[in-house]
Design an enzyme around this catalytic site. Structure first.
Site, PDB file in Angstrom:
ATOM      1  N   TYR A 287     -18.142  16.228 -15.002  1.00 38.29           N
ATOM      2  CA  TYR A 287     -18.483  14.812 -14.976  1.00 38.29           C
ATOM      3  C   TYR A 287     -19.452  14.561 -13.824  1.00 38.29           C
ATOM      4  O   TYR A 287     -19.272  15.075 -12.722  1.00 38.29           O
ATOM      5  CB  TYR A 287     -17.203  13.995 -14.812  1.00 38.29           C
ATOM      6  CG  TYR A 287     -17.402  12.563 -14.404  1.00 38.29           C
ATOM      7  CD1 TYR A 287     -18.206  11.703 -15.148  1.00 38.29           C
ATOM      8  CD2 TYR A 287     -16.775  12.061 -13.271  1.00 38.29           C
ATOM      9  CE1 TYR A 287     -18.388  10.384 -14.769  1.00 38.29           C
ATOM     10  CE2 TYR A 287     -16.945  10.743 -12.888  1.00 38.29           C
ATOM     11  CZ  TYR A 287     -17.760   9.915 -13.639  1.00 38.29           C
ATOM     12  OH  TYR A 287     -17.931   8.615 -13.245  1.00 38.29           O
TER      13      TYR A 287
ATOM     14  N   LYS B  68      -9.296   5.525 -19.100  1.00 35.71           N
ATOM     15  CA  LYS B  68      -9.694   6.013 -20.410  1.00 35.71           C
ATOM     16  C   LYS B  68      -8.506   6.015 -21.377  1.00 35.71           C
ATOM     17  O   LYS B  68      -7.907   4.986 -21.626  1.00 35.71           O
ATOM     18  CB  LYS B  68     -10.327   7.396 -20.254  1.00 35.71           C
ATOM     19  CG  LYS B  68     -11.370   7.495 -19.135  1.00 35.71           C
ATOM     20  CD  LYS B  68     -12.497   6.485 -19.254  1.00 35.71           C
ATOM     21  CE  LYS B  68     -13.678   6.775 -18.334  1.00 35.71           C
ATOM     22  NZ  LYS B  68     -13.412   6.658 -16.896  1.00 35.71           N
TER      23      LYS B  68
ATOM     24  N   ASP C  96      -9.190  18.371 -14.456  1.00 37.49           N
ATOM     25  CA  ASP C  96      -9.418  17.003 -14.898  1.00 37.49           C
ATOM     26  C   ASP C  96      -9.116  16.958 -16.392  1.00 37.49           C
ATOM     27  O   ASP C  96      -9.844  17.526 -17.202  1.00 37.49           O
ATOM     28  CB  ASP C  96     -10.863  16.598 -14.613  1.00 37.49           C
ATOM     29  CG  ASP C  96     -11.128  15.121 -14.912  1.00 37.49           C
ATOM     30  OD1 ASP C  96     -10.434  14.552 -15.783  1.00 37.49           O
ATOM     31  OD2 ASP C  96     -12.039  14.542 -14.291  1.00 37.49           O
TER      32      ASP C  96
ATOM     33  N   ARG D 296       0.832  -1.200   0.000  1.00 37.22           N
ATOM     34  CA  ARG D 296       0.000   0.000   0.000  1.00 37.22           C
ATOM     35  C   ARG D 296       0.868   1.253   0.000  1.00 37.22           C
ATOM     36  O   ARG D 296       0.522   2.276  -0.582  1.00 37.22           O
ATOM     37  CB  ARG D 296      -0.938   0.016   1.214  1.00 37.22           C
ATOM     38  CG  ARG D 296      -2.014   1.119   1.114  1.00 37.22           C
ATOM     39  CD  ARG D 296      -2.902   1.206   2.346  1.00 37.22           C
ATOM     40  NE  ARG D 296      -2.183   1.728   3.492  1.00 37.22           N
ATOM     41  CZ  ARG D 296      -1.994   1.090   4.628  1.00 37.22           C
ATOM     42  NH1 ARG D 296      -2.443  -0.146   4.777  1.00 37.22           N
ATOM     43  NH2 ARG D 296      -1.342   1.659   5.636  1.00 37.22           N
TER      44      ARG D 296
END
Length: 390
Positions: A106, A204, A179, A53
């Site tokens: 978004y 994406k 973004d 992590r």
């Protein structure tokens, strides 16, 4: 080429941060390190990697690559695009802070700001039409902690002047976050224009093959990066898996070639749609008729593969046309090599209320299309097939 000549983007995307592995093991590509924990030689002698992590060699290679390609100095790879957005917001915001956000965001970002930060944490979020730089300037105050924009926006492909808004945010000591998912670092580098933080859904275009879920945060601000890493590790635990990091590294190698093909096809599709009688409006910054075409030419190096359009006949017309497509797949998400299409009100933005969709100018006939890299002729022929049913 001299040793100190900067590599071009295409070369960086292929191999810039994988050469260290060749020096020790000969791997041409970064290997997948699946270990969840790493040995220490002595007590209080901490190696670079101790627990997955906190850090992983495959993820670290991706983060180095993302920082380099985005013009940043530090990057974090997270388990989803929303993980990147949420981690950024958690790093920057406290109860009572003021946020100025682009009205046309978004839907997931809008839900985060409205339903969690405003309702649960008392953050004041003010939405403005950031296509007008003056509207942003009028909205910011000394209490503004964050200015959040997309450019181009999802799904209406509206742009904002990143450089001008960066100056406005700096004047009130606010952080500007962009973004950049739709453009990718290949077509736009907001950090070069004064943004403080850039987020991506690596799901994406950066990955580009619809087979990995991930997100990224990139910055040049060392203090922000340190705080965001702390939040990532101990607040959200949102870290990208080693396998997904490997997949995104693989996808990055073809990002320049894919983006050029996406753009070529998208422009041809936009021109076809613009001339079709069934289409009321086309939203694509590469069209000279787009109201911000000149801004797109100035601050982007290309127009990308995303577009949207509005059909006469609203929801019924969209359902009919999209229901008869054979090559273009009806699905949410975007940025893969295959063409995907979605009816915005009933698919990508269905979880927003009708009032919020209306506020965001989302009509019942709005269709979003992620134009893939297939034959241009086949994509247009399939759209014609759907429109012939209207």
């Amino acid at each position: 080429m001299s040793d100190d000549t900067p590599r071009q983007f295409d070369t960086q995307a292929v191999s810039a941060d994988e050469k260290p592995h060749q020096q020790t093991t000969g791997d041409v590509v970064t290997p997948i390190h699946l270990a969840s924990t790493f040995t220490q030689q002595r007590v209080s002698d901490y190696p670079e990697f101790t627990y997955a992590r906190d850090g992983n060699p495959t993820r670290a290679a991706l983060e180095s690559q993302l920082a380099s390609l985005s013009g940043g100095t530090q990057a974090l790879a997270l388990s989803s695009g929303m993980g990147a957005i949420g981690t950024t917001a958690m790093t920057l915001l406290e109860p009572g802070d003021h946020v100025v956000a682009f009205r046309y965001l978004y839907g997931g970002t809008r839900k985060l700001f409205d339903d969690i930060y405003q309702e649960s944490f008392g953050v004041d979020v003010e939405y403005v039409d950031a296509t007008s730089t003056a509207a942003v300037a009028d909205a910011v105050t000394d209490e503004t902690a964050l200015v959040w924009v997309e450019s181009p926006t999802n799904p209406l492909m509206r742009l904002c002047n990143i450089g001008a808004i960066a100056d406005i945010a700096e004047d009130v000591n606010a952080t500007l976050c962009v973004d950049n998912t739709f453009a990718s670092p290949y077509f736009q580098r907001p950090l070069d224009r004064g943004a403080d933080v850039v987020v991506h859904s690596t799901t994406k275009y950066i990955n580009g093959h619809s087979d990995s879920l991930g997100g990224a945060i990139v910055t040049r601000d060392a203090e922000f990066a340190e705080r965001a890493e702390f939040v990532q590790k101990y607040g959200t635990g949102s870290v990208l898996s080693p396998f997904d990091a490997y997949m995104v590294l693989r996808g990055l190698k073809t990002l320049p070639a894919r983006m050029e093909r996406h753009q070529r096809n998208a422009l041809a599709v936009a021109e076809f749609l613009d001339a079709h009688a069934a289409v009321e409006a086309v939203h694509y910054p590469g069209l000279p008729t787009h109201p911000q075409h000149d801004l797109a030419r100035e601050q982007m190096s290309g127009f990308g593969g995303m577009l949207s359009f509005e059909l006469e006949g609203g929801h019924e017309a969209a359902a009919t046309a999209l229901g008869h497509l054979e090559e273009i797949q009806l699905a949410v998400s975007l940025g893969g090599v295959e063409s995907l299409i979605a009816h915005v009100p009933s698919m990508t933005h269905a979880y927003l209320s009708e009032d919020k969709r209306r506020e965001m100018d989302i009509s019942e006939g709005l269709v979003r299309m992620s134009v893939g890299i297939e034959s241009t002729e086949d994509i247009i022929h399939d759209l014609e097939r759907g429109f012939d049913q209207l």
